[in-house]
Design a protein around this motif. Sequence first.
Motif, short mmCIF file in Angstrom:
data_model
loop_
_atom_site.label_atom_id
_atom_site.label_comp_id
_atom_site.label_asym_id
_atom_site.label_seq_id
_atom_site.Cartn_x
_atom_site.Cartn_y
_atom_site.Cartn_z
N GLN A 29 0.84 -1.19 0.00
CA GLN A 29 0.00 0.00 0.00
C GLN A 29 0.88 1.24 0.00
O GLN A 29 1.73 1.41 0.87
CB GLN A 29 -0.93 -0.01 1.21
CG GLN A 29 -1.95 -1.14 1.16
CD GLN A 29 -2.95 -1.04 2.30
OE1 GLN A 29 -2.62 -0.64 3.39
NE2 GLN A 29 -4.19 -1.42 2.02
N THR A 31 1.16 4.96 0.48
CA THR A 31 0.53 6.17 1.00
C THR A 31 1.00 7.41 0.23
O THR A 31 0.30 8.40 0.17
CB THR A 31 0.85 6.36 2.49
OG1 THR A 31 2.27 6.31 2.68
CG2 THR A 31 0.19 5.25 3.31
N THR A 32 2.19 7.31 -0.34
CA THR A 32 2.75 8.43 -1.09
C THR A 32 3.25 7.94 -2.43
O THR A 32 3.93 6.93 -2.51
CB THR A 32 3.91 9.10 -0.34
OG1 THR A 32 3.49 9.46 0.97
CG2 THR A 32 4.39 10.34 -1.08
N ASN A 51 -0.38 12.20 -1.97
CA ASN A 51 -0.73 11.36 -0.84
C ASN A 51 -2.16 10.89 -1.01
O ASN A 51 -3.03 11.65 -1.43
CB ASN A 51 -0.57 12.11 0.47
CG ASN A 51 0.88 12.42 0.76
OD1 ASN A 51 1.69 11.52 0.99
ND2 ASN A 51 1.23 13.69 0.76
N GLU A 52 -2.40 9.64 -0.68
CA GLU A 52 -3.72 9.05 -0.88
C GLU A 52 -4.80 9.87 -0.22
O GLU A 52 -4.68 10.22 0.97
CB GLU A 52 -3.71 7.60 -0.35
CG GLU A 52 -4.98 6.84 -0.60
CD GLU A 52 -5.95 6.91 0.57
OE1 GLU A 52 -5.50 7.17 1.69
OE2 GLU A 52 -7.15 6.69 0.35
N LEU A 74 -4.90 3.45 -2.21
CA LEU A 74 -3.55 3.18 -1.71
C LEU A 74 -2.69 2.39 -2.70
O LEU A 74 -1.53 2.12 -2.43
CB LEU A 74 -3.63 2.42 -0.38
CG LEU A 74 -4.06 3.26 0.82
CD1 LEU A 74 -4.30 2.38 2.03
CD2 LEU A 74 -3.01 4.32 1.14
N GLY A 99 3.67 3.48 3.45
CA GLY A 99 3.47 4.23 4.68
C GLY A 99 4.05 3.53 5.88
O GLY A 99 4.32 4.15 6.91
#
Lengths: 117, 113
Positions: A29, A31-32, A51-52, A74, A99
Amino acid sequence: GAVVSQHPSWVICKSGTSVKIECRSLDFQATTMFWYRQFPKQSLMLMATSNEGSKATYEQGVEKDKFLINHASLTLSTLTVTSAHPEDSSFYICSARSGTSAINEQFFGPGTRLTVL
Amino acid sequence: QQQVKQSPQSLIVQKGGISIINCAYENTAFDYFPWYQQFPGKGPALLIAIRPDVSEKKEGRFTISFNKSAKQFSLHIMDSQPGDSATYFCAASVKTSGSRLTFGEGTQLTVNP
């Protein structure tokens, strides 16, 4: 290591049309996610950070209305080049950061070659 | 202050030789220094990375040397092979700034057989 994919790997379009490039994190996943542009024989230039679930942060000099970035989940971020022109022809590369990563490591996609006629 | 300076721009080495690429930075807040290898038409791939609390890191034929006081770090490729011919980028980032990577200009390495 973590895998990031991009689609399409290459695209040719006519001037004035819009092109969407997808970036997916396949086994983690992200996040960024980051979007880069690379011209021949040059280094990678960061265009924006996404960012998500929030708006992307664009680097100075990058037109946010021309390069639309969406990080809806994500595992997926998209870059849309709107009203593309020949000067937008370049190699576009995304990267993703987990993340949960305790370090700063980014995993890069294979890139998308955009040619605008 | 965000720049990372890389040299040389191009490097030609004989097979079996040592390839050395150097980078210098100004921002003392950088806390992560990766090296990437990129083949034509491909995305960059992480080769090796170091944090500033370590002066050297070795992985196989690849070694990073880090000099915090001089704000310099270098990549050494031992026993260079033709398959190592690629473009190498150093980079640096700050975790508290979202890990945005600042890349060096790149070094085109050619290893002759």
